[in-house]
Design a protein around this motif. Structure first.
Motif, PDB file in Angstrom:
ATOM      1  N   ARG C 163     -78.494  -7.842  97.690  1.00  0.00           N
ATOM      2  CA  ARG C 163     -77.349  -6.547  97.607  1.00  0.00           C
ATOM      3  C   ARG C 163     -77.824  -5.457  98.503  1.00  0.00           C
ATOM      4  O   ARG C 163     -77.390  -4.873  99.499  1.00  0.00           O
ATOM      5  CB  ARG C 163     -76.746  -6.390  96.490  1.00  0.00           C
ATOM      6  CG  ARG C 163     -75.914  -7.643  95.943  1.00  0.00           C
ATOM      7  CD  ARG C 163     -75.389  -7.049  94.642  1.00  0.00           C
ATOM      8  NE  ARG C 163     -74.528  -8.322  94.003  1.00  0.00           N
ATOM      9  CZ  ARG C 163     -74.136  -8.395  93.102  1.00  0.00           C
ATOM     10  NH1 ARG C 163     -74.140  -7.099  92.084  1.00  0.00           N
ATOM     11  NH2 ARG C 163     -73.203  -9.320  92.657  1.00  0.00           N
ATOM     12  N   LYS C 164     -79.051  -4.888  98.129  1.00  0.00           N
ATOM     13  CA  LYS C 164     -79.468  -3.852  98.299  1.00  0.00           C
ATOM     14  C   LYS C 164     -81.050  -3.480  98.263  1.00  0.00           C
ATOM     15  O   LYS C 164     -81.612  -3.969  97.162  1.00  0.00           O
ATOM     16  CB  LYS C 164     -78.786  -2.639  97.276  1.00  0.00           C
ATOM     17  CG  LYS C 164     -79.102  -1.317  97.799  1.00  0.00           C
ATOM     18  CD  LYS C 164     -78.198  -0.193  96.717  1.00  0.00           C
ATOM     19  CE  LYS C 164     -78.070   1.373  97.466  1.00  0.00           C
ATOM     20  NZ  LYS C 164     -77.148   2.043  96.709  1.00  0.00           N
ATOM     21  N   LEU C 242     -80.240   4.805 106.747  1.00  0.00           N
ATOM     22  CA  LEU C 242     -79.705   3.837 106.323  1.00  0.00           C
ATOM     23  C   LEU C 242     -79.571   2.591 106.912  1.00  0.00           C
ATOM     24  O   LEU C 242     -79.566   2.635 108.002  1.00  0.00           O
ATOM     25  CB  LEU C 242     -78.024   4.349 106.289  1.00  0.00           C
ATOM     26  CG  LEU C 242     -78.088   5.918 105.523  1.00  0.00           C
ATOM     27  CD1 LEU C 242     -76.454   6.075 105.477  1.00  0.00           C
ATOM     28  CD2 LEU C 242     -78.304   5.509 103.903  1.00  0.00           C
ATOM     29  N   LEU C 243     -79.786   1.365 106.281  1.00  0.00           N
ATOM     30  CA  LEU C 243     -79.896   0.172 106.845  1.00  0.00           C
ATOM     31  C   LEU C 243     -78.848  -0.992 106.610  1.00  0.00           C
ATOM     32  O   LEU C 243     -78.551  -0.737 105.723  1.00  0.00           O
ATOM     33  CB  LEU C 243     -81.425  -0.225 106.678  1.00  0.00           C
ATOM     34  CG  LEU C 243     -82.558   0.722 106.440  1.00  0.00           C
ATOM     35  CD1 LEU C 243     -83.730   0.051 105.938  1.00  0.00           C
ATOM     36  CD2 LEU C 243     -82.797   1.199 108.211  1.00  0.00           C
ATOM     37  N   ARG C 244     -79.010  -1.849 107.566  1.00  0.00           N
ATOM     38  CA  ARG C 244     -78.282  -3.245 107.380  1.00  0.00           C
ATOM     39  C   ARG C 244     -79.365  -4.315 107.549  1.00  0.00           C
ATOM     40  O   ARG C 244     -80.070  -4.131 108.583  1.00  0.00           O
ATOM     41  CB  ARG C 244     -77.058  -3.454 108.229  1.00  0.00           C
ATOM     42  CG  ARG C 244     -76.011  -2.859 107.736  1.00  0.00           C
ATOM     43  CD  ARG C 244     -75.290  -3.156 106.288  1.00  0.00           C
ATOM     44  NE  ARG C 244     -74.214  -2.294 106.038  1.00  0.00           N
ATOM     45  CZ  ARG C 244     -74.185  -0.987 105.853  1.00  0.00           C
ATOM     46  NH1 ARG C 244     -75.362  -0.416 105.948  1.00  0.00           N
ATOM     47  NH2 ARG C 244     -73.080  -0.514 105.631  1.00  0.00           N
ATOM     48  N   ARG C 250     -77.595  -4.048 102.205  1.00  0.00           N
ATOM     49  CA  ARG C 250     -77.747  -2.542 102.402  1.00  0.00           C
ATOM     50  C   ARG C 250     -78.966  -1.968 101.981  1.00  0.00           C
ATOM     51  O   ARG C 250     -79.569  -2.546 101.308  1.00  0.00           O
ATOM     52  CB  ARG C 250     -76.442  -1.995 101.595  1.00  0.00           C
ATOM     53  CG  ARG C 250     -75.015  -2.513 101.849  1.00  0.00           C
ATOM     54  CD  ARG C 250     -74.293  -2.239 100.740  1.00  0.00           C
ATOM     55  NE  ARG C 250     -73.829  -0.806 100.625  1.00  0.00           N
ATOM     56  CZ  ARG C 250     -73.248  -0.049 101.344  1.00  0.00           C
ATOM     57  NH1 ARG C 250     -72.475  -0.720 102.344  1.00  0.00           N
ATOM     58  NH2 ARG C 250     -73.073   1.236 101.298  1.00  0.00           N
ATOM     59  N   GLY C 251     -79.254  -1.133 102.934  1.00  0.00           N
ATOM     60  CA  GLY C 251     -80.455  -0.537 102.626  1.00  0.00           C
ATOM     61  C   GLY C 251     -80.725   1.015 102.637  1.00  0.00           C
ATOM     62  O   GLY C 251     -80.025   1.656 103.438  1.00  0.00           O
ATOM     63  N   ILE C 252     -81.758   1.476 101.984  1.00  0.00           N
ATOM     64  CA  ILE C 252     -81.998   2.844 102.252  1.00  0.00           C
ATOM     65  C   ILE C 252     -83.511   3.048 102.239  1.00  0.00           C
ATOM     66  O   ILE C 252     -84.204   2.221 101.407  1.00  0.00           O
ATOM     67  CB  ILE C 252     -81.522   3.934 100.866  1.00  0.00           C
ATOM     68  CG1 ILE C 252     -80.377   3.762 100.920  1.00  0.00           C
ATOM     69  CG2 ILE C 252     -82.217   5.340 101.180  1.00  0.00           C
ATOM     70  CD1 ILE C 252     -79.788   4.570  99.170  1.00  0.00           C
TER      71      ILE C 252
END
Lengths: 393, 393, 393, 393
Positions: C163-164, C242-244, C250-252
């Motif tokens: 998810r993240k 911020l990433l996908r 989802r990414g930070i």
């Protein structure tokens, strides 16, 4: 609660400057189970009254002495008097105060150590039995939910056969001759006449009870290396004990009040054949379980996988920490529900009986006396002594 | 280094299946100070040779026995022989192996405990003096940079007058009768003939050395509660000691190899009048300093504020952790630089002399023997004994 | 290893004052797999020679320049030349140095970021393919055993659907205008010409690789808030992204070199439907696994329950910590074994192919360039950009 | 307190099954400052009455609705009515309930987020000003003593010029479609009509307030990457924001309720030129301060070196942990003392004004709306928007 009202309590001690009195009041009232209605907060009548009024008490129930309170409350109509007295005086007064209230049929919640002599402790055991009152001793550290879970795990055999216990209670606040400055807490806690013992009584007895509560075994032999590090101090301030428990479990218990830099480090480890547990009061929402195979688990208070005993002692979901007051309140909640049932003429819920009693108090005083006896001349290092003790049930 | 080349070492023991041999080789070579050129890796000549070849050694220097190696190397030309022998056999062989090499003028780096009897240890002290060789004992835990900083802080008086030491070494890997399974490590480490003692020798002696290294004081009295938890085991596997150090410092030392779930928990606390220190090997890049006033400080390896002793024992900036091998290599680096200087006919740098010596080895063996004597019959709980010891310097 | 001898390596860069050169040498040699035989350690011929001699190298192989070294080694007899070159120069030289050696058929181990432009990176990809050499990039953080275990857990589906991701690399050492003091590391790392980028290149690319390695997914979109906090600095020193990822994860990703007080905090969290993982490089021997139901588990390096990938990347039992050098050496060990096989004309072991390659290098450089492009004018906050990239395989 | 009695409060919401109602009651009463005398605990009149009676309330004051309570209490004699209403309903009711009581001159303590629209929030600001009542919003995390100390350190310049803020609030309890199971908390918190927003409102607004409270700066620009991870969920459950604060401070705020395995991880880091701070609510009695030079310090609640603001918000000495209830009670204590002063016609103590107000509430609602606006279509990644906002004072 069957009582249909809050339990009414009066307090002896706990006036201005007292640390533990405010703790007891918050603990008693955190769950809406009790209300303070009377007090003898100070041996100075005026101070007692002023203090009681600051708590919005009826001035007529702010008594000048515990004797006046015992008599005054006993003279009130049954439904209008206190149900229970909370005793938070220096240790040497616990016995006489408790006795005065027990003999008038009041229930008792008392700070620890229970008395300054084993004779007094055993006398209280007899009085409690004779008068049929409930007596709770506030060994608050066993009120922490994860301590209750630790006990449940041991009882369920999750650790296998127990092998070793390491328990400590380490503080630094008496690392200087603070008593010579007149600091109130240091003053009476280092006075043999008022405190009975030093570190052994003040904190060692907590450590002993915590370990006994969790493992469900009693000490059978001990060697206590009792010391006084601060020159001129009249009580012990550092004690290191080797123990044997029933079933041969090996133990180390150490306590110190001169460990510079430490705050209130009471922690417990229990090792068994199948795994081990570790808990520390300064980080109370985590219990570390190390199974013999597989990774360490960090159990957190409020989690759904915990035992019933832990669940019922918690108020908030995991991640929302509870702490000292809440643990203290757990001792109170069980004691108050038990007292409410008895006042209402009902049988207490068995789950509510999970609080330290007068027999725990006697065990604690016996522990202190035995440790001092083992220790012998301060600094000698001590010798092995028999430590078996069974309080009259 | 003054030598203009790497120090040449040979190894006795440390062949296939040995844990500690590979550790010594990595530690010896981590800083580019030494190269392995010879070995008697196994008591089986073929195994020794095969193993040496896997390390790319000259087959002619893969010896069938330590005697052959001692003779063979001594027979080589001065610049072409080993400078130092590294001894990583089971404990009972340390003495004879060391003796064989010392008597031929080789320097020695030896695993601990140094010998299985104090008589042997003292004999080694005399031999080292007689032959003028360097003898290093790999008490690797005192090689950690923050342990060196702790020692420096104590020496600088930052903790004030010392009061109490709590040191432990707790493991769980012998929590079952592993030796009955034929596991090689468990097999010899629980055999009194090859190991000398159990937990006291294998890990308790590390704890003793760690505390002594940091506080710079020696034990004067002790009481050892020595136990064997696993039925049928022939050595101690759990021991709890009360100590007195020079100057009256109170101490607790406990070690266990049956503490289920524990890995390699060697940790030390030192309490003084002005503050305390805490360090744990499983988290070696942090040293906790609790001053008597003010917040706890977390000192980190590699930081600019650390002592010279800590700085010179570190290779990476803070935040880039170093660990077990690097600490082990710190013992080696000092010993190797000292040996290189002596081989080159120069005076070693005083800073390089910071490694455990044959006298530390004798102290450690005396500690083990004294603890076993204090412990008396296993499980009795032990009694206080005099523990003063000064190795012949 | 099939080679029957150690892999021979030469080093370009890494002379006096260089931090990372010594790291590479220790990493290369920790497991006895390689030996340094040649070097062009400095652009100053005399310094290069003196430094090489301090490492006991043959003076003839202490070259005055990388060109001389490439030519000189290529001119040696096949079995007597280096097998692999290790490149540890400032970033802007990686490309030309690598090219010079690849074109002569040498294998390459190179520090990161691989190049300062994507064009160079892609050129290297082509050269590596064309000449059939092995190219390893030292993204050392993915060498930690518990990072490998995290990857294995994700691959096994233990976390469920991902998810993240939250990944960071936070340092404080460039919190002042250290480059103005002439400090060597700060000097070149904040020079756009030599470093390419600032924090994004130096540490952000590590964070990107770490996350990608563990989750096995590539970034598809990003928004980079790129900043320069220290006035006058010519490169970015703080970047928050911020990433996908593929699959919509989802990414930070955030990195900083001006976070006062931080040391080398690179940490990763991965959240999935069935649980989450957390690992931090400053405490590398523990991996926290939080299953969706049940207590958090602390997995420890060296434990028997770990994946094969983690087990083969470890040298010591649990509780005996390994750290930065050992992780770095894990990258080396796999690369060296692969190179040894190829030198010996054998097929490398599939398990040994677990090291970052030229394609990882190109991905990293693309990441940096894309982030700088997304960031736009420094301080603007950035905008979303497509970040898909597939290096030519 | 000047009032000479406890503050009387009534509660709207917080009946059976509500989590937060019991929290408010304990928080309100922990310090003996208030007593519950009335309530409209449920929209079901019978449930409200039964619940009120279980709390020993006068049945006549267990109202069937908030309107009835507002009218009923307003109709009582001035000294006999509630002083303040506590609103703990789902979010969408806060506005109308608050309005009903404000318009009758009652003070208000309200849970967050204050309203579900900014228009309502600003209307409340005007009403509070018009009617001159005290309005407190229970952003409880800013009630922790060490958060107050962090604020004091920033204000004193201890961190130097601020550079960066990283704040997060990470939970996992909504990691499945719990709302479909009918679980009461999940049901209304994921209903846009009742909750307003999802994670942004429920927890993101706490994170925003925590950071703003500590650094004393407001957000000026933001980009919010707002997502809904659980298919079918009608509100956001994961949001990652990039921020700019007044003075150019860079910020990251991320919140999630689908982070499997996380409990209630709200934590804050503040980086300045002279050092940084880190605090995490799950370990609330420790504040980590990393000065730019020198070791990290662990500040502990209850210590004498803390700021006045932290000291007055603590009840127990260091080492005796306080936690969630006590922090919540700190918000209450300040609000209640302020209300008591106003009821008594006195000027509140300036120190007591340290609690979140209606303006904080409006700021929070503006934050939520701005984030949703920035986020745009769910999953798009969001774009930078102006986020300046000054609530009408």
């Amino acid at each position: 609660m069957p009582l249909g009202r809050k339990v009414k309590y009066g307090m002896v001690g706990g006036g201005p400057g007292a640390f533990i009195g405010a703790v007891h009041r918050r603990a008693a009232e955190l769950d809406g189970l009790a209300e303070l209605v009377a007090g003898a907060f100070s041996s100075d009548a005026q101070k007692s009254r002023t203090f009681g009024e600051s708590l919005h008490l009826d001035p007529a129930r702010c008594y000048p002495s515990y004797e006046a309170m015992a008599e005054g409350e006993a003279a009130r109509a049954p439904g209008d008097r206190i149900d229970v007295v909370v005793i938070v005086t220096p240790n040497h007064l616990h016995y006489t105060v408790a006795r005065a209230f027990i003999e008038r049929g009041f229930h008792v919640i008392c700070d620890k150590p229970m008395t300054t002599t084993l004779a007094d402790a055993e006398s209280l055991c007899r009085l409690v039995e004779q008068y049929g009152v409930t007596f709770a001793l506030t060994h608050n550290y066993s009120g922490y939910p994860l301590v209750k879970h630790a006990k449940a795990m041991v009882a369920a055999g999750t650790l296998g056969a127990l092998r070793k216990v390491v328990v400590e209670y380490t503080q630094g606040w008496l690392g200087t001759a603070l008593e010579e400055s007149g600091q109130k807490q240091a003053d009476w806690r280092t006075d043999p006449a008022r405190a009975g013992a030093g570190a052994l009584g003040d904190i060692g007895s907590h450590a002993e009870q915590l370990a006994r509560y969790v493992i469900g075994q009693r000490i059978t032999r001990m060697l206590a290396d009792v010391g006084t590090v601060i020159p001129g101090r009249r009580v012990d301030d550092d004690a290191n004990l080797l123990l044997r428990y029933e079933g041969g479990v090996r133990g180390i218990l150490h306590c110190s009040q001169v460990a510079s830099g430490e705050e209130n480090r009471i922690s417990l480890r229990v090792y068994g054949s199948e795994g081990s547990l570790e808990w520390s009061q300064e980080d109370p929402n985590r219990l570390f379980f190390r199974p013999v195979d597989g990774p360490m688990q960090t159990l957190t208070r409020g989690s759904g996988y915990l035992s019933t005993e832990a669940q019922r002692a918690t108020r908030l979901p995991s991640g929302h920490p509870e702490a000292f007051f809440e643990a203290f309140a757990n001792v109170y909640a069980n004691a108050l529900r038990t007292i409410a049932a008895r006042v209402a003429g009902e049988t207490p819920d068995a789950a509510d009986l999970d609080f330290p009693t007068v027999h725990d108090g006697a065990t604690g005083v016996h522990f202190i006396e035995t440790a001092l006896r083992s220790g012998g001349t301060v600094g000698s290092g001590g010798h092995w002594v028999d430590a078996t003790y069974t309080p009259s049930a």
